[in-house]
Design a protein around this motif. Structure first.
Motif, mmCIF file in Angstrom:
data_model
loop_
_atom_site.group_PDB
_atom_site.id
_atom_site.type_symbol
_atom_site.label_atom_id
_atom_site.label_comp_id
_atom_site.label_asym_id
_atom_site.label_seq_id
_atom_site.Cartn_x
_atom_site.Cartn_y
_atom_site.Cartn_z
ATOM 1 N N ALA A 31 0.851 -1.196 0.000
ATOM 2 C CA ALA A 31 0.000 0.000 0.000
ATOM 3 C C ALA A 31 0.878 1.233 0.000
ATOM 4 C CB ALA A 31 -0.931 0.022 1.208
ATOM 5 N N VAL A 71 5.540 3.102 3.613
ATOM 6 C CA VAL A 71 4.571 2.237 2.949
ATOM 7 C C VAL A 71 4.095 1.165 3.933
ATOM 8 C CG1 VAL A 71 5.659 2.569 0.685
ATOM 9 C CG2 VAL A 71 6.362 0.656 2.125
ATOM 10 N N ALA A 72 3.081 0.435 3.509
ATOM 11 C CA ALA A 72 2.621 -0.727 4.266
ATOM 12 C C ALA A 72 2.684 -1.941 3.362
ATOM 13 C CB ALA A 72 1.194 -0.511 4.770
ATOM 14 N N PHE A 73 3.031 -3.065 3.957
ATOM 15 C CA PHE A 73 3.112 -4.330 3.226
ATOM 16 C C PHE A 73 2.391 -5.377 4.067
ATOM 17 C CE2 PHE A 73 5.360 -8.364 2.446
ATOM 18 C CZ PHE A 73 5.137 -8.497 1.084
ATOM 19 N N ARG A 91 5.225 -2.109 8.407
ATOM 20 C CA ARG A 91 5.235 -0.685 8.082
ATOM 21 C C ARG A 91 6.684 -0.238 8.041
ATOM 22 N NH1 ARG A 91 0.644 2.229 11.668
ATOM 23 N NH2 ARG A 91 0.827 3.699 9.918
#
Lengths: 136, 136
Positions: A31, A71-73, A91
């Motif tokens: 994201a 970002v987020a994963f 994060r």
């Protein structure tokens, strides 16, 4: 609204458990935000020294919006039959990895789709959290 | 870096195909931003009139950061054996649905975990896109 007798229970996962689960999958979801807001896209990834590596095209929207950003994963596993599963959220900061440096060849992620994805991106985690949902 | 002979091909999905696929799943992933950046969390959802409904607790971080914001919602299906799958991305605005209005009871999503999730949130799509990865 809660019409079932048995519902699952959520349990926090330790960072160590999260890393074990992360190493077990091949597809996660990134994201990031572009001009219109958040985006989520699946990517093939690899784990190296607790960071996430994935590849994209240098011309992709993702490449244009990820560099040095937070970002987020996310990786998860869901069982619709037992209504249980787990999810891990990483994060961190995305950085571009220079060619011939930063990642061992054997930990390079291999994208499933055709096409050139020669930009290697590393997510260095600030925070790794996860939850397991046990069936009710 | 591309050491396999056969790799998959990506195909764009039509909005109609995306809606059919969305209706077929029970768990999707919400992305929103809090003070520290993007977050991705899995949620149980339902589809009503092309919008996405899901429930959370009014005290959750998600509830505090979603209202009237632009968010992303993703659903996918991945086959690690054939290295194929599909993903659908819904970008839209999250609004809080008032009790007793806005959603029929039979379309209410039922969260799998225990706990009170009495805040109903609707994502009204601005854009629905999707891709299918066919095995190589």
């Amino acid at each position: 609204m809660d019409d079932r007798w048995f519902r699952g229970t959520l349990h926090e996962l330790s960072p160590e458990e999260c890393l074990v689960l992360l190493a077990d999958k091949q597809v996660g979801r990134m994201a990031y935000s572009d001009e219109a807001g958040p985006v989520i896209l699946p990517v093939n990834y690899a784990v190296e020294n607790q960071s996430i590596l994935f590849r994209t095209s240098a011309a992709s929207s993702m490449a244009m919006h990820l560099r040095d950003r937070t970002v987020a994963f996310e990786v998860d596993d869901v069982d619709e039959v037992t209504e249980s599963g787990w999810s891990v959220l990483v994060r961190g900061t995305a950085t571009f990895v220079q060619p011939a440096g930063g990642a061992d060849d054997h930990t390079l992620p291999t994208p499933w789709p055709q096409g050139s994805r020669n930009l290697l991106i590393r997510i260095t985690p600030h925070l790794v959290t996860g939850r397991r949902l046990l069936a009710g």
